[in-house]
Design a protein around this motif. Structure first.
Motif, PDB file in Angstrom:
ATOM      1  N   TYR A  35       1.091  -1.088  -0.032  1.00  0.00           N
ATOM      2  CA  TYR A  35       0.068  -0.117  -0.060  1.00  0.00           C
ATOM      3  C   TYR A  35       0.698   1.719   0.326  1.00  0.00           C
ATOM      4  O   TYR A  35       1.929   0.762   0.687  1.00  0.00           O
ATOM      5  CB  TYR A  35      -1.069   0.012   0.891  1.00  0.00           C
ATOM      6  CG  TYR A  35      -1.896   0.859   0.975  1.00  0.00           C
ATOM      7  CD1 TYR A  35      -2.946   1.235   0.278  1.00  0.00           C
ATOM      8  CD2 TYR A  35      -1.308   2.480   2.082  1.00  0.00           C
ATOM      9  CE1 TYR A  35      -4.116   2.470   0.261  1.00  0.00           C
ATOM     10  CE2 TYR A  35      -2.423   3.761   1.843  1.00  0.00           C
ATOM     11  CZ  TYR A  35      -3.666   3.338   1.381  1.00  0.00           C
ATOM     12  OH  TYR A  35      -4.169   3.968   1.346  1.00  0.00           O
ATOM     13  N   ILE A  36       0.379   2.516  -0.609  1.00  0.00           N
ATOM     14  CA  ILE A  36       1.311   3.320  -1.081  1.00  0.00           C
ATOM     15  C   ILE A  36       0.469   4.320  -0.741  1.00  0.00           C
ATOM     16  O   ILE A  36      -0.147   4.841  -1.613  1.00  0.00           O
ATOM     17  CB  ILE A  36       1.892   3.654  -2.495  1.00  0.00           C
ATOM     18  CG1 ILE A  36       2.525   2.090  -2.502  1.00  0.00           C
ATOM     19  CG2 ILE A  36       2.696   4.718  -2.392  1.00  0.00           C
ATOM     20  CD1 ILE A  36       3.348   2.576  -3.857  1.00  0.00           C
ATOM     21  N   ASN A  37       0.816   5.277   0.403  1.00  0.00           N
ATOM     22  CA  ASN A  37       0.924   6.459   0.554  1.00  0.00           C
ATOM     23  C   ASN A  37       1.063   7.690  -0.142  1.00  0.00           C
ATOM     24  O   ASN A  37       1.618   7.704  -0.769  1.00  0.00           O
ATOM     25  CB  ASN A  37       0.639   6.843   2.169  1.00  0.00           C
ATOM     26  CG  ASN A  37       0.029   5.979   2.764  1.00  0.00           C
ATOM     27  OD1 ASN A  37      -1.081   5.946   2.915  1.00  0.00           O
ATOM     28  ND2 ASN A  37       0.538   5.719   4.086  1.00  0.00           N
ATOM     29  N   PRO A  38      -0.213   8.937  -0.464  1.00  0.00           N
ATOM     30  CA  PRO A  38       0.676  10.089  -1.200  1.00  0.00           C
ATOM     31  C   PRO A  38       1.326  11.053  -1.033  1.00  0.00           C
ATOM     32  O   PRO A  38       1.185  10.980   0.474  1.00  0.00           O
ATOM     33  CB  PRO A  38      -1.154  10.165  -1.927  1.00  0.00           C
ATOM     34  CG  PRO A  38      -1.937  10.380  -0.840  1.00  0.00           C
ATOM     35  CD  PRO A  38      -1.698   9.048  -0.205  1.00  0.00           C
ATOM     36  N   SER A  39       1.312  11.222  -1.802  1.00  0.00           N
ATOM     37  CA  SER A  39       2.374  12.974  -0.952  1.00  0.00           C
ATOM     38  C   SER A  39       2.276  13.835  -1.677  1.00  0.00           C
ATOM     39  O   SER A  39       0.493  14.184  -2.284  1.00  0.00           O
ATOM     40  CB  SER A  39       3.516  12.430  -2.344  1.00  0.00           C
ATOM     41  OG  SER A  39       2.989  12.469  -3.983  1.00  0.00           O
ATOM     42  N   LEU A  40       2.319  14.778  -2.046  1.00  0.00           N
ATOM     43  CA  LEU A  40       1.948  16.701  -1.422  1.00  0.00           C
ATOM     44  C   LEU A  40       1.885  16.695  -3.227  1.00  0.00           C
ATOM     45  O   LEU A  40       0.532  17.526  -3.808  1.00  0.00           O
ATOM     46  CB  LEU A  40       3.819  17.764  -1.751  1.00  0.00           C
ATOM     47  CG  LEU A  40       3.896  17.328  -0.185  1.00  0.00           C
ATOM     48  CD1 LEU A  40       4.694  18.473  -0.325  1.00  0.00           C
ATOM     49  CD2 LEU A  40       2.950  17.917   0.855  1.00  0.00           C
ATOM     50  N   ALA A  41       2.139  15.389  -3.832  1.00  0.00           N
ATOM     51  CA  ALA A  41       1.601  15.809  -5.331  1.00  0.00           C
ATOM     52  C   ALA A  41      -0.069  15.967  -5.291  1.00  0.00           C
ATOM     53  O   ALA A  41      -0.801  16.371  -6.747  1.00  0.00           O
ATOM     54  CB  ALA A  41       1.931  15.048  -6.414  1.00  0.00           C
ATOM     55  N   THR A  42      -0.853  15.010  -4.913  1.00  0.00           N
ATOM     56  CA  THR A  42      -2.271  15.130  -4.399  1.00  0.00           C
ATOM     57  C   THR A  42      -2.523  16.120  -4.261  1.00  0.00           C
ATOM     58  O   THR A  42      -4.273  16.102  -4.187  1.00  0.00           O
ATOM     59  CB  THR A  42      -2.612  13.362  -3.648  1.00  0.00           C
ATOM     60  OG1 THR A  42      -1.961  13.712  -2.661  1.00  0.00           O
ATOM     61  CG2 THR A  42      -1.522  12.496  -4.559  1.00  0.00           C
ATOM     62  N   LEU A  43      -2.539  16.934  -3.591  1.00  0.00           N
ATOM     63  CA  LEU A  43      -2.873  18.061  -2.673  1.00  0.00           C
ATOM     64  C   LEU A  43      -4.008  18.893  -3.724  1.00  0.00           C
ATOM     65  O   LEU A  43      -3.074  19.216  -5.104  1.00  0.00           O
ATOM     66  CB  LEU A  43      -2.061  18.992  -2.040  1.00  0.00           C
ATOM     67  CG  LEU A  43      -1.850  17.681  -0.245  1.00  0.00           C
ATOM     68  CD1 LEU A  43      -0.668  18.481  -0.208  1.00  0.00           C
ATOM     69  CD2 LEU A  43      -2.424  17.155   0.095  1.00  0.00           C
ATOM     70  N   PRO A  44      -4.889  19.604  -3.690  1.00  0.00           N
ATOM     71  CA  PRO A  44      -5.464  20.273  -4.584  1.00  0.00           C
ATOM     72  C   PRO A  44      -5.163  21.967  -4.880  1.00  0.00           C
ATOM     73  O   PRO A  44      -3.640  22.135  -4.012  1.00  0.00           O
ATOM     74  CB  PRO A  44      -6.590  21.000  -3.736  1.00  0.00           C
ATOM     75  CG  PRO A  44      -6.509  20.578  -2.608  1.00  0.00           C
ATOM     76  CD  PRO A  44      -5.561  19.715  -2.549  1.00  0.00           C
ATOM     77  N   LYS A  45      -4.415  22.674  -5.671  1.00  0.00           N
ATOM     78  CA  LYS A  45      -3.324  23.090  -6.421  1.00  0.00           C
ATOM     79  C   LYS A  45      -3.572  24.699  -5.037  1.00  0.00           C
ATOM     80  O   LYS A  45      -2.850  25.760  -5.514  1.00  0.00           O
ATOM     81  CB  LYS A  45      -3.694  23.805  -7.564  1.00  0.00           C
ATOM     82  CG  LYS A  45      -3.264  22.952  -8.880  1.00  0.00           C
ATOM     83  CD  LYS A  45      -2.126  23.028  -8.331  1.00  0.00           C
ATOM     84  CE  LYS A  45      -1.679  21.474  -9.421  1.00  0.00           C
ATOM     85  NZ  LYS A  45      -0.240  20.844  -9.432  1.00  0.00           N
ATOM     86  N   SER A  46      -4.919  24.742  -4.874  1.00  0.00           N
ATOM     87  CA  SER A  46      -4.451  25.733  -3.939  1.00  0.00           C
ATOM     88  C   SER A  46      -4.290  26.069  -2.942  1.00  0.00           C
ATOM     89  O   SER A  46      -4.213  26.592  -2.067  1.00  0.00           O
ATOM     90  CB  SER A  46      -6.270  25.911  -3.462  1.00  0.00           C
ATOM     91  OG  SER A  46      -7.555  24.696  -2.772  1.00  0.00           O
TER      92      SER A  46
END
Length: 333
Positions: A35-46
């Motif tokens: 299982y891989i948790n997401p990074s900052l790349a997945t946060l909304p552009k706001s």
């Protein structure tokens, strides 16, 4: 058949049947996927992280996909320059090199920097964050970008990674290793009770729960810091589900302690091959105190030491010019 004989047969046959049924139902089975948790790349552009530390913070950025998740890296400087890898520490991603990396690139070095697993724009695999995870991450990244070897520079926990990597993969190291305020030999007494408590498995169950993460997000939204580095750490802690776990596992299992054999191996290997090791330390370091510089030198007797008076632990931020000068002088020999 008498009742007693029937009972005996049942007691003899029943365990065998249960065991046989177990093997038929359990084997073969499909291995659990990582299982891989997401990074900052997945946060909304706001999200404020995109203005504080966007994924193009440094030039030459790209992603490399490995079995443990995607890794964000950047390549700076002329392609024919001397190759240098910069490894960040425990909690702050590659932004910790914001003053040092551009200076090296401007002086003609080809600089590779990246976010460690669980930080910044690199994925956070649900696994043990031990020394081998970090050293193999770098080995895979060097192979991915086509580098056969490079000079290695690490700060804080990145110093422990640099020492272990150089001991495990000496053929991937050119001839110079730099350890800045390096972890790897820390004693438990140097870690606060709060740090030990927060990194405990019990607290990680609580910290990874949805209500607790909502609370962290509430705190992050209510307060803001004038320090972009601190703000990036707060955002990661509040919004990345794998970040706190990665830090806790690194404290328990990672390259902060018990690396004396790797430091000694680096010392033997560099002396044998004519390689050089540089230590850079601040006298006001309260995280990895200055006394550890002499401990490293007992394991790597030929290591040089640059002392920065009054320098704290985040020395690449507070004394970026002095660190850059020391690196350029050492790497340019």
């Amino acid at each position: 058949m008498p009742p007693s004989s029937a009972l005996q047969w049942f007691l003899l046959v029943c365990p065998a049947v249960v065991i046989l049924a177990y093997f038929f139902t359990v084997f073969p089975h499909t291995p659990d996927s990582l299982y891989i948790n997401p990074s900052l790349a997945t946060l909304p552009k706001s999200a404020p992280s995109w203005s504080l530390y966007p994924d193009d913070y440094f030039p030459g950025g790209a992603y490399a996909k490995f079995p443990n998740g995607a890794v964000r890296y950047w390549l700076m400087g002329p392609e024919n320059g001397k190759r240098v890898v910069l490894i960040h520490g425990l909690s702050v991603p590659a932004i910790i090199w914001k003053d040092v990396a551009p200076e090296l690139a401007a002086k003609g070095y080809r600089v590779l920097l990246y976010d460690l697993y669980g930080r910044g724009y690199s994925d956070a695999p649900h696994t043990t964050y031990d020394t081998n995870l970090y050293t193999t991450q770098l080995a895979l990244l060097l192979q991915y970008v086509g580098w056969s070897k490079a000079n290695i520079v690490g700060v804080s926990m990145g110093g422990g990674i640099a020492a272990a990597f150089s001991a495990q993969f000496p053929h991937l190291v050119t001839d110079k290793v730099v350890l800045i305020a390096s972890a790897g030999l820390m004693e438990s007494s140097d870690m606060s009770r709060t740090t030990k408590f927060l990194s405990s498995p019990l607290m990680q169950v609580v910290a990874s729960s949805y209500p607790f993460r909502l609370y962290l997000q509430y705190l992050a939204d209510q307060k803001s810091s004038d320090d972009p580095i601190s703000e990036v750490v707060r955002i990661q802690s509040a919004y990345l589900p794998g970040y706190n776990t990665a830090l806790a596992s690194s404290i328990r299992d990672g390259p902060l302690r018990s690396l004396a054999p790797q430091f000694a191996a680096l010392g033997r290997q560099s002396r044998k091959t004519g390689g050089k090791v540089l230590l850079i330390w601040g006298t006001a370091d309260r995280v990895v105190p200055y006394r550890y510089a002499s401990r490293v030198q007992t394991l790597i007797p030929h290591a040089e030491l640059v002392t920065i008076e009054g320098g704290p632990h985040d020395i690449t931020i507070t004394h970026g010019d002095e660190v850059s000068r020391a690196l350029l002088e050492f790497l340019g020999r």
